[in-house]
Write an enzyme that holds these catalytic residues in place. Sequence first.
Site, PDB file in Angstrom:
ATOM      1  N   GLY A 215      -9.921  10.439   2.054  1.00 22.97           N
ATOM      2  CA  GLY A 215     -10.068   8.909   2.591  1.00 22.97           C
ATOM      3  C   GLY A 215      -8.997   8.912   3.800  1.00 22.97           C
ATOM      4  O   GLY A 215      -8.527  10.078   4.461  1.00 22.97           O
ATOM      5  N   ILE A 216      -8.581   7.610   4.005  1.00 26.60           N
ATOM      6  CA  ILE A 216      -7.655   7.321   5.296  1.00 26.60           C
ATOM      7  C   ILE A 216      -6.462   8.148   4.779  1.00 26.60           C
ATOM      8  O   ILE A 216      -5.771   8.685   5.893  1.00 26.60           O
ATOM      9  CB  ILE A 216      -7.367   5.569   4.969  1.00 26.60           C
ATOM     10  N   ASP A 235      -0.454  11.903  -4.721  1.00 26.38           N
ATOM     11  CA  ASP A 235      -1.679  11.295  -5.389  1.00 26.38           C
ATOM     12  C   ASP A 235      -1.689  11.487  -6.804  1.00 26.38           C
ATOM     13  O   ASP A 235      -0.671  12.134  -7.367  1.00 26.38           O
ATOM     14  CB  ASP A 235      -2.956  12.028  -4.954  1.00 26.38           C
ATOM     15  N   ASP A 258       1.851   9.379 -10.317  1.00 26.43           N
ATOM     16  CA  ASP A 258       1.029   8.028 -10.229  1.00 26.43           C
ATOM     17  C   ASP A 258       2.087   7.180  -9.679  1.00 26.43           C
ATOM     18  O   ASP A 258       3.281   6.639 -10.282  1.00 26.43           O
ATOM     19  CB  ASP A 258       0.850   7.770 -11.620  1.00 26.43           C
ATOM     20  N   GLY A 287      -4.085   3.008  -2.752  1.00 25.66           N
ATOM     21  CA  GLY A 287      -4.594   1.496  -3.091  1.00 25.66           C
ATOM     22  C   GLY A 287      -5.869   1.537  -4.006  1.00 25.66           C
ATOM     23  O   GLY A 287      -6.682   2.661  -3.969  1.00 25.66           O
ATOM     24  N   ALA A 295     -13.296 -15.689 -12.569  1.00 26.32           N
ATOM     25  CA  ALA A 295     -13.673 -16.044 -13.913  1.00 26.32           C
ATOM     26  C   ALA A 295     -13.989 -14.766 -14.860  1.00 26.32           C
ATOM     27  O   ALA A 295     -13.806 -14.998 -16.146  1.00 26.32           O
ATOM     28  CB  ALA A 295     -14.928 -17.015 -13.954  1.00 26.32           C
ATOM     29  N   ASN A 344     -11.712 -12.677  -0.012  1.00 26.52           N
ATOM     30  CA  ASN A 344     -12.857 -12.125  -0.270  1.00 26.52           C
ATOM     31  C   ASN A 344     -13.502 -12.564  -1.521  1.00 26.52           C
ATOM     32  O   ASN A 344     -12.890 -12.497  -2.631  1.00 26.52           O
ATOM     33  CB  ASN A 344     -12.885 -10.802   0.017  1.00 26.52           C
ATOM     34  N   TYR A 350      -7.367  -8.093  -5.436  1.00 28.85           N
ATOM     35  CA  TYR A 350      -7.236  -7.236  -4.166  1.00 28.85           C
ATOM     36  C   TYR A 350      -6.428  -7.775  -3.126  1.00 28.85           C
ATOM     37  O   TYR A 350      -5.608  -7.478  -2.225  1.00 28.85           O
ATOM     38  CB  TYR A 350      -8.498  -6.540  -3.997  1.00 28.85           C
TER      39      TYR A 350
HETATM   40  P1  NAD Z   1      -9.749   5.784  -1.244  1.00 30.52           P
HETATM   41  O1  NAD Z   1     -10.182   5.112  -2.575  1.00 30.52           O
HETATM   42  O2  NAD Z   1     -10.799   6.753  -0.588  1.00 30.52           O
HETATM   43  O3  NAD Z   1      -8.581   6.601  -1.351  1.00 30.52           O
HETATM   44  C1  NAD Z   1      -7.296   6.025  -2.087  1.00 30.52           C
HETATM   45  C2  NAD Z   1      -6.412   7.384  -2.538  1.00 30.52           C
HETATM   46  O4  NAD Z   1      -5.310   6.719  -3.283  1.00 30.52           O
HETATM   47  C3  NAD Z   1      -7.066   8.149  -3.778  1.00 30.52           C
HETATM   48  O5  NAD Z   1      -6.896   9.596  -3.379  1.00 30.52           O
HETATM   49  C4  NAD Z   1      -6.531   7.783  -5.037  1.00 30.52           C
HETATM   50  O6  NAD Z   1      -6.608   8.748  -6.040  1.00 30.52           O
HETATM   51  C5  NAD Z   1      -5.189   7.215  -4.535  1.00 30.52           C
HETATM   52  N1  NAD Z   1      -4.605   6.464  -5.601  1.00 30.52           N
HETATM   53  C6  NAD Z   1      -4.921   5.388  -6.143  1.00 30.52           C
HETATM   54  N2  NAD Z   1      -4.370   4.933  -7.089  1.00 30.52           N
HETATM   55  C7  NAD Z   1      -3.046   5.621  -7.118  1.00 30.52           C
HETATM   56  C8  NAD Z   1      -1.721   5.507  -7.696  1.00 30.52           C
HETATM   57  N3  NAD Z   1      -1.369   4.904  -8.685  1.00 30.52           N
HETATM   58  N4  NAD Z   1      -0.874   6.459  -7.144  1.00 30.52           N
HETATM   59  C9  NAD Z   1      -1.060   7.559  -6.308  1.00 30.52           C
HETATM   60  N5  NAD Z   1      -2.201   7.482  -5.631  1.00 30.52           N
HETATM   61  C10 NAD Z   1      -3.260   6.746  -5.886  1.00 30.52           C
HETATM   62  O7  NAD Z   1      -9.400   4.838  -0.386  1.00 30.52           O
HETATM   63  P2  NAD Z   1      -9.225   4.677   1.087  1.00 30.52           P
HETATM   64  O8  NAD Z   1     -10.719   3.812   1.585  1.00 30.52           O
HETATM   65  O9  NAD Z   1      -8.828   5.853   2.055  1.00 30.52           O
HETATM   66  O10 NAD Z   1      -8.247   3.469   1.449  1.00 30.52           O
HETATM   67  C11 NAD Z   1      -6.943   3.731   1.815  1.00 30.52           C
HETATM   68  C12 NAD Z   1      -6.026   2.431   1.767  1.00 30.52           C
HETATM   69  O11 NAD Z   1      -6.808   1.543   2.766  1.00 30.52           O
HETATM   70  C13 NAD Z   1      -6.165   1.602   0.680  1.00 30.52           C
HETATM   71  O12 NAD Z   1      -4.724   0.992   0.174  1.00 30.52           O
HETATM   72  C14 NAD Z   1      -7.297   0.484   0.792  1.00 30.52           C
HETATM   73  O13 NAD Z   1      -6.942  -0.669   0.080  1.00 30.52           O
HETATM   74  C15 NAD Z   1      -7.115   0.367   2.092  1.00 30.52           C
HETATM   75  N6  NAD Z   1      -8.112  -0.120   2.734  1.00 30.52           N
HETATM   76  C16 NAD Z   1      -9.358   0.639   2.855  1.00 30.52           C
HETATM   77  C17 NAD Z   1     -10.509   0.051   3.670  1.00 30.52           C
HETATM   78  C18 NAD Z   1     -11.729   0.779   3.795  1.00 30.52           C
HETATM   79  O14 NAD Z   1     -12.764   0.220   4.354  1.00 30.52           O
HETATM   80  N7  NAD Z   1     -11.752   2.020   3.147  1.00 30.52           N
HETATM   81  C19 NAD Z   1     -10.424  -1.352   3.873  1.00 30.52           C
HETATM   82  C20 NAD Z   1      -9.298  -2.094   3.678  1.00 30.52           C
HETATM   83  C21 NAD Z   1      -8.122  -1.451   3.074  1.00 30.52           C
END
Ligand code: NAD
Length: 444
Positions: A215-216, A235, A258, A287, A295, A344, A350
């Site tokens: 992801g990001i 990760d 973690d 995240g 609820a 939201n 969140y």
């Molecule tokens: P994703 O779920 O694709 O990837 C998140 C990564 O974080 C995963 O590889 C997961 O294993 C890792 N992770 C989760 N818990 C962890 C922990 N306790 N320790 C270490 N690693 C951990 O998410 P994404 O869509 O790439 O989002 C990345 C960030 O951007 C997040 O913080 C998310 O909340 C935020 N975000 C994303 C979006 C979106 O549209 N995708 C929108 C708003 C915010």
Amino acid sequence: MPDLLKTLHDNPATGWLARALGLPDPVELARVDGPYGALPLDGKRALLAGAGGYGAGALAAALTAAGAAIDQGKGAVDIVVFDGTACRTPGDCRALYDTFHAARIATNGRVLIVAAPPVLAQDPVAAATARGIEGFSRSLGKELGRKGITVNLAYVAPDAVDRLDGVVRFFCGRQATYVSGQAIDVTATVVMQSTTQALPALAGKVALVTGAARGIGMATAARLVQEGATVVCLDVPAASQALHETCRTLGATALVLDIAAADAPARLCDFLRERFGGVDIVVHNAGITRDRSLAKMPATDWDLVLAVNFGAIAGVDEALLATGLLRDGGRVVCLSSISGVAGNFGQANYATSKAALIGYVAARAPALASRGIAINAVAPGFIETPMTERMPFMPRELGRRLNSLKQGGQPRDAAELIAFLCTPGSGGITGNTIRVCGQALVGA
Ligand code: NAD
């Protein structure tokens, strides 16, 4: 994957129906995949408008240094930069109308408006005028988004005009593909050694990206590597295989941890000290979501989301600062969300965690500025990742379309903004939250 609406519009058999139903026809957004380079605006025609303000000289210098040709002639331009720092009265706002009513801006063009910070205005009318420019730029973004044009506003203090170089490079460049409708504050509070960007931008820097297996986070790690950084990708154990694969591809170092574990800050600090002696850039990207209406939400889901998305970040930063491992001139970026801006349904946990990060960067920034450290938040809107893939069809399609660009962003769009905030050239920006959301209607 091709965009469903684009496919419908482009197919002669279905295009008429898509038009009859008024379905949005998203423009193909131009993107670059590579480092900034010395001349990121090379070949671009720019109109520099507005007169008599304190920003014009620095803006002209920044555009030229980035390779743009300043062109006051007729015809479409790729970039319009408007210096609104002299606007102090309702009548002064007319210059905005005159400039943008007549301007012809190419598809995927960029608009950057610069204004004086309202808090520094001499009188209430001047403050209100500066604030009014924000309404103008957000409206313009909504009108021009259908052509893939992004519009952003920088409130620049008079003593911070020398920090506009990086701002121009990012907001007038291809990297700002999915960043629109934003108002940022540019100040001189963060101590900077030099305002000239050396290349590669992050050579010699050590960067940590959490949640980088996919992801990001993965896209961010890739951008930081492109800019010359040595990158540590972190990760959870469950994502270990994907993490190692990512690191192999990028030439990055893997750390399986973690981040919410009680001993995570200490283990992370030991790792960074032993392997690299410290860290320059921290991207708090990991995240999770556990969506349920309040609820119906189990307390365990509340606790887990707050722990991973907020508690872990505060814990890691405190450890990095207490041990002195975060080096002077550092950059910290926290991943917030437009859910944190607007709230939201079904995301009380969140949204609490992500809104907390908006407050966190604002509160942390002042004490770090004297060490040259900037800390900011990036709030993505709808980005096409495994996280958004899991959403049900209707909310997913609404989230994807309800923005000025009528489409979701790519992980690399978020990565571009994050990477910019990690560069030395972003040193005018601290304590800000910038959305990368195509100017989503939610949280606008
Ligand atoms: P994703 O779920 O694709 O990837 C998140 C990564 O974080 C995963 O590889 C997961 O294993 C890792 N992770 C989760 N818990 C962890 C922990 N306790 N320790 C270490 N690693 C951990 O998410 P994404 O869509 O790439 O989002 C990345 C960030 O951007 C997040 O913080 C998310 O909340 C935020 N975000 C994303 C979006 C979106 O549209 N995708 C929108 C708003 C915010």
